[in-house]
Design a protein around this motif. Structure first.
Motif, PDB file in Angstrom:
ATOM      1  N   ALA A  73     -18.355  49.956  88.644  1.00 48.64           N
ATOM      2  CA  ALA A  73     -19.379  51.360  88.370  1.00 48.64           C
ATOM      3  C   ALA A  73     -20.376  51.456  89.390  1.00 48.64           C
ATOM      4  O   ALA A  73     -20.733  52.439  89.958  1.00 48.64           O
ATOM      5  N   GLY A  74     -20.803  50.225  89.764  1.00 49.28           N
ATOM      6  CA  GLY A  74     -22.031  50.421  90.818  1.00 49.28           C
ATOM      7  C   GLY A  74     -21.383  50.505  92.263  1.00 49.28           C
ATOM      8  O   GLY A  74     -21.903  51.090  92.916  1.00 49.28           O
ATOM      9  N   LEU A  75     -20.198  50.005  92.615  1.00 47.42           N
ATOM     10  CA  LEU A  75     -19.775  50.348  93.721  1.00 47.42           C
ATOM     11  C   LEU A  75     -19.182  51.928  93.931  1.00 47.42           C
ATOM     12  O   LEU A  75     -19.117  52.463  95.047  1.00 47.42           O
ATOM     13  N   ALA A  76     -18.517  52.167  92.777  1.00 46.86           N
ATOM     14  CA  ALA A  76     -18.088  53.581  92.607  1.00 46.86           C
ATOM     15  C   ALA A  76     -19.221  54.707  93.139  1.00 46.86           C
ATOM     16  O   ALA A  76     -19.132  55.658  93.606  1.00 46.86           O
ATOM     17  N   LYS A  77     -20.662  54.327  92.588  1.00 41.66           N
ATOM     18  CA  LYS A  77     -21.632  55.151  92.858  1.00 41.66           C
ATOM     19  C   LYS A  77     -21.877  55.097  94.398  1.00 41.66           C
ATOM     20  O   LYS A  77     -22.454  56.289  94.862  1.00 41.66           O
ATOM     21  N   GLU A  78     -21.725  54.175  95.215  1.00 41.10           N
ATOM     22  CA  GLU A  78     -21.905  53.848  96.376  1.00 41.10           C
ATOM     23  C   GLU A  78     -20.912  54.631  97.324  1.00 41.10           C
ATOM     24  O   GLU A  78     -21.090  55.480  98.245  1.00 41.10           O
ATOM     25  N   LEU A  79     -19.663  54.618  96.726  1.00 40.79           N
ATOM     26  CA  LEU A  79     -18.606  55.283  97.490  1.00 40.79           C
ATOM     27  C   LEU A  79     -18.519  57.035  97.327  1.00 40.79           C
ATOM     28  O   LEU A  79     -18.203  57.754  98.136  1.00 40.79           O
ATOM     29  N   ASP A  80     -19.306  57.379  96.089  1.00 38.79           N
ATOM     30  CA  ASP A  80     -19.518  58.671  95.731  1.00 38.79           C
ATOM     31  C   ASP A  80     -20.554  59.293  96.617  1.00 38.79           C
ATOM     32  O   ASP A  80     -20.585  60.205  97.248  1.00 38.79           O
ATOM     33  N   ALA A  81     -21.569  58.298  96.825  1.00 45.81           N
ATOM     34  CA  ALA A  81     -22.866  58.709  97.767  1.00 45.81           C
ATOM     35  C   ALA A  81     -22.151  59.218  99.161  1.00 45.81           C
ATOM     36  O   ALA A  81     -22.396  59.793  99.937  1.00 45.81           O
ATOM     37  N   LEU A  82     -21.164  58.074  99.739  1.00 45.93           N
ATOM     38  CA  LEU A  82     -20.667  58.099 100.848  1.00 45.93           C
ATOM     39  C   LEU A  82     -19.706  59.168 100.993  1.00 45.93           C
ATOM     40  O   LEU A  82     -20.019  59.816 101.974  1.00 45.93           O
ATOM     41  N   LEU A  83     -19.137  59.528 100.009  1.00 43.79           N
ATOM     42  CA  LEU A  83     -18.040  60.928 100.056  1.00 43.79           C
ATOM     43  C   LEU A  83     -19.087  62.141 100.179  1.00 43.79           C
ATOM     44  O   LEU A  83     -18.512  63.248 100.713  1.00 43.79           O
ATOM     45  N   ARG A  84     -20.476  61.895  99.711  1.00 44.53           N
ATOM     46  CA  ARG A  84     -21.323  63.228  99.887  1.00 44.53           C
ATOM     47  C   ARG A  84     -22.118  62.976 101.090  1.00 44.53           C
ATOM     48  O   ARG A  84     -23.234  63.900 101.311  1.00 44.53           O
ATOM     49  N   HIS A  85     -21.794  62.189 102.113  1.00 42.20           N
ATOM     50  CA  HIS A  85     -22.386  61.922 103.342  1.00 42.20           C
ATOM     51  C   HIS A  85     -23.928  61.317 103.047  1.00 42.20           C
ATOM     52  O   HIS A  85     -24.892  61.636 103.952  1.00 42.20           O
ATOM     53  N   ASP A  86     -24.114  60.630 102.114  1.00 40.59           N
ATOM     54  CA  ASP A  86     -25.341  60.050 101.780  1.00 40.59           C
ATOM     55  C   ASP A  86     -25.168  58.770 101.723  1.00 40.59           C
ATOM     56  O   ASP A  86     -25.546  57.792 100.753  1.00 40.59           O
ATOM     57  N   TYR A  87     -24.667  57.799 102.739  1.00 40.04           N
ATOM     58  CA  TYR A  87     -24.228  56.640 103.025  1.00 40.04           C
ATOM     59  C   TYR A  87     -25.491  55.493 102.984  1.00 40.04           C
ATOM     60  O   TYR A  87     -26.366  56.228 104.173  1.00 40.04           O
TER      61      TYR A  87
END
Length: 176
Positions: A103-117
């Motif tokens: 759940a925590g990693l998915a939030k970070e990957l989702d942010a990455l996919l929104r170009h908010d890495y």
């Protein structure tokens, strides 16, 4: 010797299929560990975004199906094995921990996919996820699957495979 890779296990070899899933998970952990340094060197390019999408797809569905295969079908077949009881209970608890890590990693990957890495946040979520999965899989590959291979009858294996196949027709269970 063959130039071609051996065919992947199918539902007629459910223990082989579980082991193959473990290898796929380890491969995704390798990808996750390479992703941060890749982004630092190359930015959020197509390869980074494709890799993140691939990880998201796998762990958002197939990984839950895999946990269900073990908890709902394999573990109950082995509960009468006194030598495995503590391990089965621990592995089941680890599934919940892995799901929380995801759940925590998915939030970070989702942010990455929104170009908010955020490299530090990504690393802080990725490292415990991959470390926990690597240990979990080691225990399953070294102890659980070999013991299941010794204990399960052909009839039990076929029933396990049928149940795993049916689960993929209906989808993962709701989170525990």
């Amino acid at each position: 010797m063959s130039l071609l890779s051996p065919p992947a296990p199918d539902f007629s070899d459910p223990l082989g299929l579980l082991a193959a899933c473990h290898q796929r998970i380890l491969g995704f952990c390798d990808l996750l560990e390479r992703l941060g340094p890749w982004i630092e060197a190359n930015g959020l390019d197509k390869q980074a975004l494709d890799g993140a999408r691939s990880v998201m797809r796998y762990f958002s569905s197939a990984a839950q199906l895999h946990h269900d295969d073990e908890e709902l079908d394999l573990f109950p077949l082995l509960r009468d094995d006194e030598a495995l009881k503590a391990l089965l209970n621990r592995l089941q608890h680890e599934h919940r921990d892995l799901e929380r890590h995801w759940a925590g990693l998915a939030k970070e990957l989702d942010a990455l996919l929104r170009h908010d890495y955020d490299g530090k946040a990504y690393s802080a979520a990725m490292k415990p996820f991959c470390a926990a999965y690597r240990q979990h899989i080691r225990d399953e590959n070294e102890t659980l699957l070999p013991r299941a291979g010794e204990r399960l009858s052909e009839e039990q294996r076929m029933a396990l495979g049928r149940s795993m196949a049916a689960r993929r027709q209906s989808g993962p269970s709701t989170p525990k």
